[in-house]
Design a protein around this motif. Structure first.
Motif, short mmCIF file in Angstrom:
data_model
loop_
_atom_site.label_atom_id
_atom_site.label_comp_id
_atom_site.label_asym_id
_atom_site.label_seq_id
_atom_site.Cartn_x
_atom_site.Cartn_y
_atom_site.Cartn_z
N ALA A 134 -50.03 -4.71 10.73
CA ALA A 134 -49.86 -6.23 11.39
C ALA A 134 -50.86 -6.86 11.73
CB ALA A 134 -49.23 -5.58 13.00
N GLN A 135 -52.19 -6.27 12.09
CA GLN A 135 -53.27 -6.93 12.26
C GLN A 135 -53.89 -7.69 10.85
OE1 GLN A 135 -54.26 -7.60 15.09
NE2 GLN A 135 -52.45 -6.65 15.79
N ARG A 136 -53.68 -6.97 9.82
CA ARG A 136 -54.16 -7.40 8.36
C ARG A 136 -53.25 -8.61 7.93
NH1 ARG A 136 -56.16 -9.96 5.42
NH2 ARG A 136 -56.65 -9.66 3.30
N GLN A 139 -54.22 -11.70 9.96
CA GLN A 139 -55.13 -12.33 9.33
C GLN A 139 -54.87 -13.16 8.10
OE1 GLN A 139 -57.92 -9.26 8.02
NE2 GLN A 139 -59.61 -10.82 7.45
N TYR A 140 -53.79 -12.76 7.27
CA TYR A 140 -53.34 -13.39 6.24
C TYR A 140 -53.06 -14.79 6.79
CZ TYR A 140 -53.35 -9.75 2.69
OH TYR A 140 -53.65 -8.33 1.90
N MET A 141 -52.38 -14.85 7.96
CA MET A 141 -51.67 -16.18 8.37
C MET A 141 -52.82 -16.86 8.99
SD MET A 141 -48.21 -15.00 10.11
CE MET A 141 -47.43 -16.73 9.76
N ASP A 142 -53.79 -16.44 9.63
CA ASP A 142 -54.72 -17.24 10.30
C ASP A 142 -55.65 -17.72 9.34
OD1 ASP A 142 -53.65 -16.15 12.75
OD2 ASP A 142 -55.17 -14.80 13.25
N TYR A 195 -45.22 -13.59 14.63
CA TYR A 195 -45.77 -14.25 13.22
C TYR A 195 -45.26 -15.58 13.26
CZ TYR A 195 -47.28 -9.74 11.91
OH TYR A 195 -47.98 -8.41 11.61
N CYS A 196 -44.28 -16.00 13.69
CA CYS A 196 -43.52 -17.39 13.55
C CYS A 196 -43.19 -17.98 14.61
CB CYS A 196 -41.98 -16.91 12.65
SG CYS A 196 -42.33 -16.09 11.06
#
Length: 368
Positions: A134-136, A139-142, A195-196
């Motif tokens: 979930a943290q990875r 990171q993709y989103m951020d 996330y959204c």
């Protein structure tokens, strides 16, 4: 410095929390409480702390308590949260509540309001996004690797089917049509929101397998939920309580697709795959190889340690109360979504707008 903690409710989850605190440098478990004397005594002996049989007595005898961890259950796994949490907040203690925040929406709203009034931290055990995958994914989103969010697909449920079915036997779920919604939708909704962002529209088509109906089980156990996020992204959640066996991705999958890439988490703690949008890949047919990050973890219970540590870190660091991770306000948001699901179901699949959350006011000591 370790924070002094008392736990209320020493059944399965309470004992799991106690075990987590035992190995956590930021925690000092000093007391346990349960109205069932044998439970409190057993946990107290194991952890070398004082046993209490009422929260009122624990608060009176342990004035240095800083955090009260509410792990009681009750009807729909949440009816015993409100009273002890309100007692602890009134005493000026920070409070962590097991999910759901409550099984009654008015009680959930009041908990969030009262904690803000008393200026204490209120958190909830929304532990499903406290994992390495979930943290990875976050990171993709951020880092911009997802881009503008287009959709979110979530599937969470229990392995089951006709041969594995057992009728509800406890008052907490027997005769409670919305037990699965209130006890479980908190988790997938909390991750989707993580996330959204906020959800503005909800529509559900819910049902149950025929074997449940034949057994007189009134649990509305199959939930097909369509949502719209404030960003404009589309979302879908499928959740079922053992009406079918697992499919692809296991019991827990979360896929978020965007204009620059897509990620998918499988089995909550195990792995996340990422596909980058790129030229030269046919729109239909071949598929680029994903970047796969495996956590090496298969034990879901590791999320408890991660979530409890996050709460302790936020309290220790004095972060603004409205911005702690998995806050009471976050838990209220997903409870509002659950109640919107129930309303949509009762209206035959009507589109429902969830009740708005209380506004952020901001702490003047932080917003200088």
């Amino acid at each position: 410095m370790a924070l002094k903690i008392g736990i209320v409710g020493m059944n399965g989850i309470g004992n799991r929390h106690a075990d987590c605190y035992a190995g956590e440098p930021l925690a000092q478990l000093v007391a346990v409480c349960d109205v069932v004397k044998e439970r409190a005594d057993k946990a107290a002996e194991k952890h070398g702390v004082k046993a209490y049989y009422s929260l009122e007595e624990m608060l009176r005898q342990e004035p240095e308590l800083e955090i009260v961890d509410i792990t009681t259950g009750g009807i729909e796994n949440g009816s015993w949260h409100f009273e002890p949490a309100m007692q602890a907040i009134a005493a000026g203690k920070h409070v962590l509540i097991e999910k759901p925040l409550a099984n009654n929406i008015e009680e959930g709203r009041e908990l969030v309001r009262f904690a803000a009034e008393k200026k204490v931290y209120l958190g909830c055990n929304l532990n499903h996004y406290f994992s390495a995958p979930a943290q990875r994914a976050r990171q993709y989103m951020d880092e911009g690797d997802i881009g503008e969010t287009v959709y979110c697909l979530a599937k969470m449920g229990f392995n089951g089917g006709e041969e594995l079915y057992a009728t509800p036997k406890s008052p907490k779920d027997k005769g409670q049509p919305y037990f699965h919604m209130k006890a479980f939708l908190t988790h997938p909704f909390s991750v989707m929101r993580y996330y959204c962002g906020d959800i503005t529209h909800i529509q559900t088509f819910s049902n149950q397998a025929g074997f449940r109906k034949s057994a007189g089980d009134i649990t509305v156990s199959i939930n097909s939920i369509h949502v719209k996020f404030a960003s404009g992204a589309a979302g879908y959640l499928l959740s079922q309580r053992g009406d079918a066996t697992y499919g692809l991705g296991g019991w827990w999958t979360m896929e978020v697709g965007g204009t620059k890439g897509t990620f998918c988490i499988e089995n909550c703690v195990e792995k996340v795959s990422y596909w980058r949008a790129q030229k030269g890949v046919p729109s239909i047919g071949s598929h680029p190889q994903p970047e796969v990050t495996s956590s090496g973890v298969t034990e879901f219970n590791s999320t408890f340690n991660n979530r409890l540590r996050a709460f302790l870190e936020d309290v220790s660091n004095g972060v603004p109360r409205e911005h702690i991770r998995a806050s009471g306000r976050d838990a209220l948001a997903v409870l509002e979504y659950t109640y919107a699901v129930i309303e949509s179901y009762e209206q035959g699949g009507a589109v429902v707008r969830p009740h708005p959350l209380p506004a952020f006011h901001g702490d003047p000591l932080w917003m200088k």
